[in-house]
Write a protein that holds these residues in place. Structure first.
Motif, PDB file in Angstrom:
ATOM      1  N   ARG A 140      -9.282 -11.519   3.100  1.00 29.45           N
ATOM      2  CA  ARG A 140      -9.339 -11.665   4.567  1.00 29.45           C
ATOM      3  C   ARG A 140      -8.989 -13.088   4.974  1.00 29.45           C
ATOM      4  NH1 ARG A 140     -13.893  -8.422   7.603  1.00 29.45           N
ATOM      5  NH2 ARG A 140     -12.593  -9.218   9.256  1.00 29.45           N
ATOM      6  N   TYR A 141      -9.379 -14.057   4.170  1.00 33.18           N
ATOM      7  CA  TYR A 141      -9.009 -15.443   4.435  1.00 33.18           C
ATOM      8  C   TYR A 141      -7.504 -15.628   4.254  1.00 33.18           C
ATOM      9  CZ  TYR A 141      -8.910 -20.512   4.106  1.00 33.18           C
ATOM     10  OH  TYR A 141      -8.624 -21.833   4.314  1.00 33.18           O
ATOM     11  N   LEU A 142      -6.953 -14.999   3.241  1.00 30.90           N
ATOM     12  CA  LEU A 142      -5.522 -15.109   2.959  1.00 30.90           C
ATOM     13  C   LEU A 142      -4.664 -14.505   4.069  1.00 30.90           C
ATOM     14  CD1 LEU A 142      -3.406 -15.982   0.865  1.00 30.90           C
ATOM     15  CD2 LEU A 142      -3.653 -13.720  -0.173  1.00 30.90           C
ATOM     16  N   VAL A 143      -5.199 -13.539   4.791  1.00 30.18           N
ATOM     17  CA  VAL A 143      -4.458 -12.863   5.868  1.00 30.18           C
ATOM     18  C   VAL A 143      -3.981 -13.855   6.932  1.00 30.18           C
ATOM     19  CG1 VAL A 143      -4.808 -11.292   7.836  1.00 30.18           C
ATOM     20  CG2 VAL A 143      -5.396 -10.563   5.538  1.00 30.18           C
ATOM     21  N   HIS A 144      -4.662 -14.981   7.082  1.00 28.54           N
ATOM     22  CA  HIS A 144      -4.257 -15.964   8.103  1.00 28.54           C
ATOM     23  C   HIS A 144      -2.845 -16.487   7.868  1.00 28.54           C
ATOM     24  CE1 HIS A 144      -8.115 -15.981  10.027  1.00 28.54           C
ATOM     25  NE2 HIS A 144      -8.712 -16.212   8.867  1.00 28.54           N
ATOM     26  N   THR A 145      -2.427 -16.548   6.613  1.00 23.25           N
ATOM     27  CA  THR A 145      -1.066 -16.996   6.329  1.00 23.25           C
ATOM     28  C   THR A 145      -0.197 -15.897   5.747  1.00 23.25           C
ATOM     29  OG1 THR A 145      -1.712 -17.773   4.128  1.00 23.25           O
ATOM     30  CG2 THR A 145      -1.769 -19.380   5.925  1.00 23.25           C
ATOM     31  N   ARG A 146      -0.755 -14.725   5.522  1.00 20.52           N
ATOM     32  CA  ARG A 146      -0.021 -13.590   4.954  1.00 20.52           C
ATOM     33  C   ARG A 146      -0.252 -12.340   5.805  1.00 20.52           C
ATOM     34  NH1 ARG A 146       1.461 -13.521  -0.454  1.00 20.52           N
ATOM     35  NH2 ARG A 146       2.396 -11.568   0.237  1.00 20.52           N
ATOM     36  N   PRO A 147       0.333 -12.280   6.987  1.00 20.43           N
ATOM     37  CA  PRO A 147       0.107 -11.113   7.849  1.00 20.43           C
ATOM     38  C   PRO A 147       0.658  -9.811   7.265  1.00 20.43           C
ATOM     39  CG  PRO A 147       1.837 -12.490   8.742  1.00 20.43           C
ATOM     40  CD  PRO A 147       1.236 -13.243   7.597  1.00 20.43           C
ATOM     41  N   ASP A 148       1.490  -9.885   6.244  1.00 16.91           N
ATOM     42  CA  ASP A 148       2.036  -8.681   5.632  1.00 16.91           C
ATOM     43  C   ASP A 148       0.964  -7.863   4.911  1.00 16.91           C
ATOM     44  OD1 ASP A 148       1.991 -10.917   3.877  1.00 16.91           O
ATOM     45  OD2 ASP A 148       3.292  -9.873   2.469  1.00 16.91           O
ATOM     46  N   MET A 201       0.850  -1.175   0.000  1.00  9.26           N
ATOM     47  CA  MET A 201       0.000   0.000   0.000  1.00  9.26           C
ATOM     48  C   MET A 201       0.891   1.232   0.000  1.00  9.26           C
ATOM     49  SD  MET A 201      -3.300   0.707   2.367  1.00  9.26           S
ATOM     50  CE  MET A 201      -2.848   1.875   3.615  1.00  9.26           C
ATOM     51  N   GLU A 202       0.466   2.255  -0.678  1.00 14.83           N
ATOM     52  CA  GLU A 202       1.230   3.492  -0.694  1.00 14.83           C
ATOM     53  C   GLU A 202       1.320   4.084   0.712  1.00 14.83           C
ATOM     54  OE1 GLU A 202      -0.247   6.417  -3.462  1.00 14.83           O
ATOM     55  OE2 GLU A 202      -1.083   4.821  -4.699  1.00 14.83           O
ATOM     56  N   GLU A 203       2.435   4.715   0.997  1.00 15.89           N
ATOM     57  CA  GLU A 203       2.557   5.395   2.279  1.00 15.89           C
ATOM     58  C   GLU A 203       1.607   6.571   2.322  1.00 15.89           C
ATOM     59  OE1 GLU A 203       6.434   6.423   3.723  1.00 15.89           O
ATOM     60  OE2 GLU A 203       7.314   4.822   2.526  1.00 15.89           O
ATOM     61  N   ARG A 204       0.994   6.775   3.458  1.00 16.68           N
ATOM     62  CA  ARG A 204       0.094   7.902   3.714  1.00 16.68           C
ATOM     63  C   ARG A 204      -1.095   7.958   2.753  1.00 16.68           C
ATOM     64  NH1 ARG A 204       4.797   9.044   5.710  1.00 16.68           N
ATOM     65  NH2 ARG A 204       5.376  10.648   7.135  1.00 16.68           N
ATOM     66  N   LEU A 205      -1.525   6.809   2.247  1.00 25.42           N
ATOM     67  CA  LEU A 205      -2.689   6.752   1.376  1.00 25.42           C
ATOM     68  C   LEU A 205      -3.936   7.008   2.206  1.00 25.42           C
ATOM     69  CD1 LEU A 205      -3.991   6.064  -1.393  1.00 25.42           C
ATOM     70  CD2 LEU A 205      -4.120   3.699  -0.584  1.00 25.42           C
ATOM     71  N   LYS A 206      -4.736   7.977   1.805  1.00 25.37           N
ATOM     72  CA  LYS A 206      -5.980   8.298   2.493  1.00 25.37           C
ATOM     73  C   LYS A 206      -7.126   8.110   1.515  1.00 25.37           C
ATOM     74  CE  LYS A 206      -4.148   9.672   6.355  1.00 25.37           C
ATOM     75  NZ  LYS A 206      -4.310   8.973   7.587  1.00 25.37           N
ATOM     76  N   ALA A 234      -2.310  -7.761   6.164  1.00 25.20           N
ATOM     77  CA  ALA A 234      -3.423  -7.610   7.103  1.00 25.20           C
ATOM     78  C   ALA A 234      -3.895  -6.166   7.221  1.00 25.20           C
ATOM     79  CB  ALA A 234      -3.025  -8.150   8.477  1.00 25.20           C
ATOM     80  N   PHE A 235      -2.994  -5.236   7.403  1.00 26.78           N
ATOM     81  CA  PHE A 235      -3.398  -3.839   7.557  1.00 26.78           C
ATOM     82  C   PHE A 235      -4.077  -3.325   6.293  1.00 26.78           C
ATOM     83  CE2 PHE A 235      -2.733   0.667   6.905  1.00 26.78           C
ATOM     84  CZ  PHE A 235      -3.343   1.183   8.042  1.00 26.78           C
ATOM     85  N   THR A 236      -3.495  -3.616   5.144  1.00 29.27           N
ATOM     86  CA  THR A 236      -4.034  -3.116   3.879  1.00 29.27           C
ATOM     87  C   THR A 236      -5.419  -3.689   3.614  1.00 29.27           C
ATOM     88  OG1 THR A 236      -1.785  -2.959   3.029  1.00 29.27           O
ATOM     89  CG2 THR A 236      -3.560  -2.847   1.423  1.00 29.27           C
ATOM     90  N   VAL A 237      -5.622  -4.965   3.850  1.00 31.79           N
ATOM     91  CA  VAL A 237      -6.938  -5.570   3.647  1.00 31.79           C
ATOM     92  C   VAL A 237      -7.956  -4.933   4.587  1.00 31.79           C
ATOM     93  CG1 VAL A 237      -8.269  -7.705   3.859  1.00 31.79           C
ATOM     94  CG2 VAL A 237      -6.029  -7.743   2.773  1.00 31.79           C
ATOM     95  N   GLY A 238      -7.593  -4.744   5.839  1.00 27.32           N
ATOM     96  CA  GLY A 238      -8.492  -4.100   6.792  1.00 27.32           C
ATOM     97  C   GLY A 238      -8.840  -2.675   6.416  1.00 27.32           C
ATOM     98  N   TYR A 239      -7.910  -2.005   5.778  1.00 25.84           N
ATOM     99  CA  TYR A 239      -8.134  -0.612   5.386  1.00 25.84           C
ATOM    100  C   TYR A 239      -8.995  -0.499   4.130  1.00 25.84           C
ATOM    101  CZ  TYR A 239      -7.096   4.302   4.454  1.00 25.84           C
ATOM    102  OH  TYR A 239      -7.213   5.638   4.217  1.00 25.84           O
ATOM    103  N   VAL A 240      -8.646  -1.245   3.083  1.00 31.39           N
ATOM    104  CA  VAL A 240      -9.380  -1.105   1.824  1.00 31.39           C
ATOM    105  C   VAL A 240     -10.775  -1.722   1.871  1.00 31.39           C
ATOM    106  CG1 VAL A 240      -7.299  -0.954   0.417  1.00 31.39           C
ATOM    107  CG2 VAL A 240      -8.420  -3.162   0.714  1.00 31.39           C
ATOM    108  N   ALA A 280      -7.110   0.510  -5.418  1.00 29.91           N
ATOM    109  CA  ALA A 280      -6.318   0.074  -4.258  1.00 29.91           C
ATOM    110  C   ALA A 280      -6.332  -1.448  -4.138  1.00 29.91           C
ATOM    111  CB  ALA A 280      -6.853   0.718  -2.981  1.00 29.91           C
ATOM    112  N   VAL A 281      -7.476  -2.064  -4.402  1.00 28.54           N
ATOM    113  CA  VAL A 281      -7.573  -3.523  -4.322  1.00 28.54           C
ATOM    114  C   VAL A 281      -6.782  -4.168  -5.459  1.00 28.54           C
ATOM    115  CG1 VAL A 281      -9.157  -5.480  -4.417  1.00 28.54           C
ATOM    116  CG2 VAL A 281      -9.745  -3.488  -3.071  1.00 28.54           C
ATOM    117  N   LYS A 282      -6.830  -3.583  -6.652  1.00 28.08           N
ATOM    118  CA  LYS A 282      -6.039  -4.119  -7.769  1.00 28.08           C
ATOM    119  C   LYS A 282      -4.556  -4.080  -7.444  1.00 28.08           C
ATOM    120  CE  LYS A 282      -9.105  -3.140 -11.617  1.00 28.08           C
ATOM    121  NZ  LYS A 282      -9.282  -2.361 -12.853  1.00 28.08           N
TER     122      LYS A 282
END
Length: 117
Positions: A29-37, A1-6, A39-45, A53-55
């Motif tokens: 969200r399912y993938l986050v269980h094995t890809r914590p890197d 994710m881009e830094e400071r993306l609002k 997690a923040f971006t999925v929760g945000y978008v 952003a999803v693409k």
């Protein structure tokens, strides 16, 4: 994710198919269980109907398909639980809500690809 993306719900970008968007977010969200890197971006978008952003996130996942968490068996050693958390403190432009993220590691060896300073 881009830094400071609002992102904002009042975006002027082209609207995306809500059903498809929710389906993709559900898979991520399912993938986050094995890809914590991611997690923040999925929760945000997930809060916005922002297709670009999803693409970008999907392109990242495709390019890093060999990443993930592996807990190797190490014999009789004890497991170690390590938790990291962070918050952006009122980063949501529309609702003035905070976004939080958490990483939970359970293993007997340190995660080699995560470096903390």
């Amino acid at each position: 994710m881009e830094e400071r993306l609002k992102l904002t719900k009042a975006s002027t970008t082209v609207k995306v198919d809500a059903t498809l968007y929710r389906s993709i977010i559900g898979g991520l969200r399912y993938l986050v269980h094995t890809r914590p890197d991611i997690a923040f971006t999925v929760g945000y978008v997930r809060r916005f109907m922002e297709g670009a952003a999803v693409k970008r996130l999907l392109r990242y996942v495709k390019g890093t398909v060999d990443h993930g968490i592996i807990f190797p068996k190490t014999g009789e050693s004890r497991l170690q639980l390590t938790v990291f958390s962070n918050a952006d403190m009122v980063g949501d432009i529309d609702g003035r809500q905070s976004t939080t993220g958490m990483l939970v590691f359970l293993g007997s060896a340190p995660i080699s690809w995560l470096s903390l300073k």
